[in-house]
Write a protein that holds these residues in place. Structure first.
Motif, PDB file in Angstrom:
ATOM      1  N   ASN A  17      -6.803  -6.519 -22.377  1.00  0.00           N
ATOM      2  CA  ASN A  17      -7.670  -7.155 -21.382  1.00  0.00           C
ATOM      3  C   ASN A  17      -7.057  -7.088 -19.981  1.00  0.00           C
ATOM      4  N   SER A  18      -5.756  -7.318 -19.895  1.00  0.00           N
ATOM      5  CA  SER A  18      -5.129  -7.286 -18.573  1.00  0.00           C
ATOM      6  C   SER A  18      -5.058  -5.860 -18.032  1.00  0.00           C
ATOM      7  N   GLN A  19      -4.912  -4.855 -18.915  1.00  0.00           N
ATOM      8  CA  GLN A  19      -4.911  -3.468 -18.447  1.00  0.00           C
ATOM      9  C   GLN A  19      -6.266  -3.081 -17.876  1.00  0.00           C
ATOM     10  N   ASN A  20      -7.351  -3.561 -18.499  1.00  0.00           N
ATOM     11  CA  ASN A  20      -8.683  -3.268 -17.962  1.00  0.00           C
ATOM     12  C   ASN A  20      -8.862  -3.885 -16.577  1.00  0.00           C
ATOM     13  N   GLU A  21      -8.337  -5.094 -16.393  1.00  0.00           N
ATOM     14  CA  GLU A  21      -8.433  -5.729 -15.075  1.00  0.00           C
ATOM     15  C   GLU A  21      -7.537  -5.035 -14.062  1.00  0.00           C
ATOM     16  N   ARG A  22      -6.354  -4.612 -14.488  1.00  0.00           N
ATOM     17  CA  ARG A  22      -5.417  -3.975 -13.559  1.00  0.00           C
ATOM     18  C   ARG A  22      -5.864  -2.576 -13.155  1.00  0.00           C
ATOM     19  N   ASN A  23      -6.562  -1.871 -14.047  1.00  0.00           N
ATOM     20  CA  ASN A  23      -7.010  -0.520 -13.711  1.00  0.00           C
ATOM     21  C   ASN A  23      -8.047  -0.520 -12.593  1.00  0.00           C
ATOM     22  N   GLU A  24      -8.689  -1.653 -12.362  1.00  0.00           N
ATOM     23  CA  GLU A  24      -9.628  -1.752 -11.241  1.00  0.00           C
ATOM     24  C   GLU A  24      -8.900  -1.653  -9.901  1.00  0.00           C
ATOM     25  N   MET A  25      -7.603  -1.925  -9.917  1.00  0.00           N
ATOM     26  CA  MET A  25      -6.824  -1.849  -8.681  1.00  0.00           C
ATOM     27  C   MET A  25      -6.741  -0.414  -8.164  1.00  0.00           C
ATOM     28  N   LEU A  26      -6.788   0.562  -9.081  1.00  0.00           N
ATOM     29  CA  LEU A  26      -6.728   1.960  -8.660  1.00  0.00           C
ATOM     30  C   LEU A  26      -7.960   2.365  -7.864  1.00  0.00           C
ATOM     31  N   LYS A  27      -9.071   1.653  -8.059  1.00  0.00           N
ATOM     32  CA  LYS A  27     -10.311   1.964  -7.343  1.00  0.00           C
ATOM     33  C   LYS A  27     -10.507   1.069  -6.122  1.00  0.00           C
ATOM     34  N   PHE A  28      -9.491   0.284  -5.773  1.00  0.00           N
ATOM     35  CA  PHE A  28      -9.647  -0.691  -4.692  1.00  0.00           C
ATOM     36  C   PHE A  28      -9.842  -0.013  -3.342  1.00  0.00           C
ATOM     37  N   VAL A  29      -9.066   1.025  -3.043  1.00  0.00           N
ATOM     38  CA  VAL A  29      -9.184   1.729  -1.763  1.00  0.00           C
ATOM     39  C   VAL A  29     -10.092   2.933  -1.974  1.00  0.00           C
ATOM     40  N   PRO A  30     -11.261   2.955  -1.337  1.00  0.00           N
ATOM     41  CA  PRO A  30     -12.148   4.110  -1.514  1.00  0.00           C
ATOM     42  C   PRO A  30     -11.579   5.332  -0.799  1.00  0.00           C
ATOM     43  N   GLN A  31     -11.689   6.477  -1.435  1.00  0.00           N
ATOM     44  CA  GLN A  31     -11.164   7.711  -0.845  1.00  0.00           C
ATOM     45  C   GLN A  31     -12.233   8.318   0.052  1.00  0.00           C
ATOM     46  N   ILE A  32     -12.201   7.918   1.323  1.00  0.00           N
ATOM     47  CA  ILE A  32     -13.207   8.396   2.271  1.00  0.00           C
ATOM     48  C   ILE A  32     -12.645   9.452   3.208  1.00  0.00           C
ATOM     49  N   GLY A  33     -11.405   9.874   2.975  1.00  0.00           N
ATOM     50  CA  GLY A  33     -10.839  10.981   3.740  1.00  0.00           C
ATOM     51  C   GLY A  33     -10.224  10.595   5.071  1.00  0.00           C
ATOM     52  N   LEU A  34      -9.578   9.446   5.153  1.00  0.00           N
ATOM     53  CA  LEU A  34      -8.892   9.076   6.390  1.00  0.00           C
ATOM     54  C   LEU A  34      -7.589   9.859   6.504  1.00  0.00           C
ATOM     55  N   ASN A  35      -7.278  10.306   7.724  1.00  0.00           N
ATOM     56  CA  ASN A  35      -6.080  11.123   7.926  1.00  0.00           C
ATOM     57  C   ASN A  35      -4.797  10.304   7.885  1.00  0.00           C
ATOM     58  N   ASN A  36      -4.864   9.031   8.251  1.00  0.00           N
ATOM     59  CA  ASN A  36      -3.644   8.238   8.331  1.00  0.00           C
ATOM     60  C   ASN A  36      -3.279   7.565   7.013  1.00  0.00           C
ATOM     61  N   ILE A  37      -4.034   7.799   5.941  1.00  0.00           N
ATOM     62  CA  ILE A  37      -3.740   7.211   4.634  1.00  0.00           C
ATOM     63  C   ILE A  37      -3.379   8.327   3.669  1.00  0.00           C
ATOM     64  N   ASN A  38      -2.241   8.184   3.014  1.00  0.00           N
ATOM     65  CA  ASN A  38      -1.807   9.145   2.010  1.00  0.00           C
ATOM     66  C   ASN A  38      -2.268   8.620   0.647  1.00  0.00           C
ATOM     67  N   TYR A  39      -3.370   9.164   0.148  1.00  0.00           N
ATOM     68  CA  TYR A  39      -3.964   8.655  -1.089  1.00  0.00           C
ATOM     69  C   TYR A  39      -3.087   8.962  -2.299  1.00  0.00           C
ATOM     70  N   GLY A  40      -2.405  10.093  -2.293  1.00  0.00           N
ATOM     71  CA  GLY A  40      -1.514  10.423  -3.403  1.00  0.00           C
ATOM     72  C   GLY A  40      -0.361   9.446  -3.506  1.00  0.00           C
ATOM     73  N   ASP A  41       0.185   9.054  -2.354  1.00  0.00           N
ATOM     74  CA  ASP A  41       1.286   8.090  -2.342  1.00  0.00           C
ATOM     75  C   ASP A  41       0.803   6.712  -2.787  1.00  0.00           C
ATOM     76  N   MET A  42      -0.414   6.340  -2.376  1.00  0.00           N
ATOM     77  CA  MET A  42      -0.959   5.051  -2.807  1.00  0.00           C
ATOM     78  C   MET A  42      -1.191   5.030  -4.312  1.00  0.00           C
ATOM     79  N   TYR A  43      -1.689   6.146  -4.867  1.00  0.00           N
ATOM     80  CA  TYR A  43      -1.906   6.214  -6.310  1.00  0.00           C
ATOM     81  C   TYR A  43      -0.578   6.138  -7.058  1.00  0.00           C
ATOM     82  N   ARG A  44       0.453   6.787  -6.511  1.00  0.00           N
ATOM     83  CA  ARG A  44       1.776   6.753  -7.142  1.00  0.00           C
ATOM     84  C   ARG A  44       2.336   5.332  -7.158  1.00  0.00           C
TER      85      ARG A  44
END
Length: 143
Positions: A17-44
């Motif tokens: 149950n806690s893993q299902n709730e925690r996996n929602e955190m990976l979708k918290f920041v929408p990937q809209i293509g901002l240049n100043n955000i490193n999405y790979g580093d955030m996912y890591r």
């Protein structure tokens, strides 16, 4: 004295149950293509946080039913996020700047004793210093 029985927790269900709730955190920041955000580093970073939470659940399980995360089972050394090398430079003391003392030559006295003009004091500085004046810089005239 009354004896209370404490119910045991099924850590497998709690962890799922806690893993299902925690996996929602990976979708918290929408990937809209901002240049100043490193999405790979955030996912890591987020996946490292999730693995740490799973590692905590592994140690809370009293019957050892939960498996240790792969990230913590392959490494026997301390793991985690590497520190920024610039952090070591920021921890160092700041070097203090010491201004050089200007070169001051001794006062030249004349052989003449002009008592009518009063007391006269003059000094010379090196031309390379900030106080390089061709004329005497201090004059005190009496009377």
């Amino acid at each position: 004295m009354e004896v209370f029985s404490v119910p045991e927790v099924d850590m497998v269900m709690v962890s799922k149950n806690s893993q299902n709730e925690r996996n929602e955190m990976l979708k918290f920041v929408p990937q809209i293509g901002l240049n100043n955000i490193n999405y790979g580093d955030m996912y890591r970073l987020d996946s490292f946080y999730l693995d740490c939470q799973n590692y905590r659940d592994h140690y809370r399980d009293p019957y050892n039913k939960l498996l240790r995360p792969k990230r913590f089972s392959t490494q026997s050394v301390r793991c985690g996020i590497k520190l920024d090398p610039q952090l070591e430079l920021l921890k160092k003391r700041t070097p203090s700047h010491v201004d050089p003392i200007p070169v001051v030559y001794p006062v030249e006295y004349s052989r003449r004793m002009d008592f009518d003009r009063g007391f006269q004091m003059s000094g010379r500085h090196a031309r390379a210093s900030a106080f390089g004046f061709p004329a005497p810089c201090v004059r005190v005239l009496g009377r």
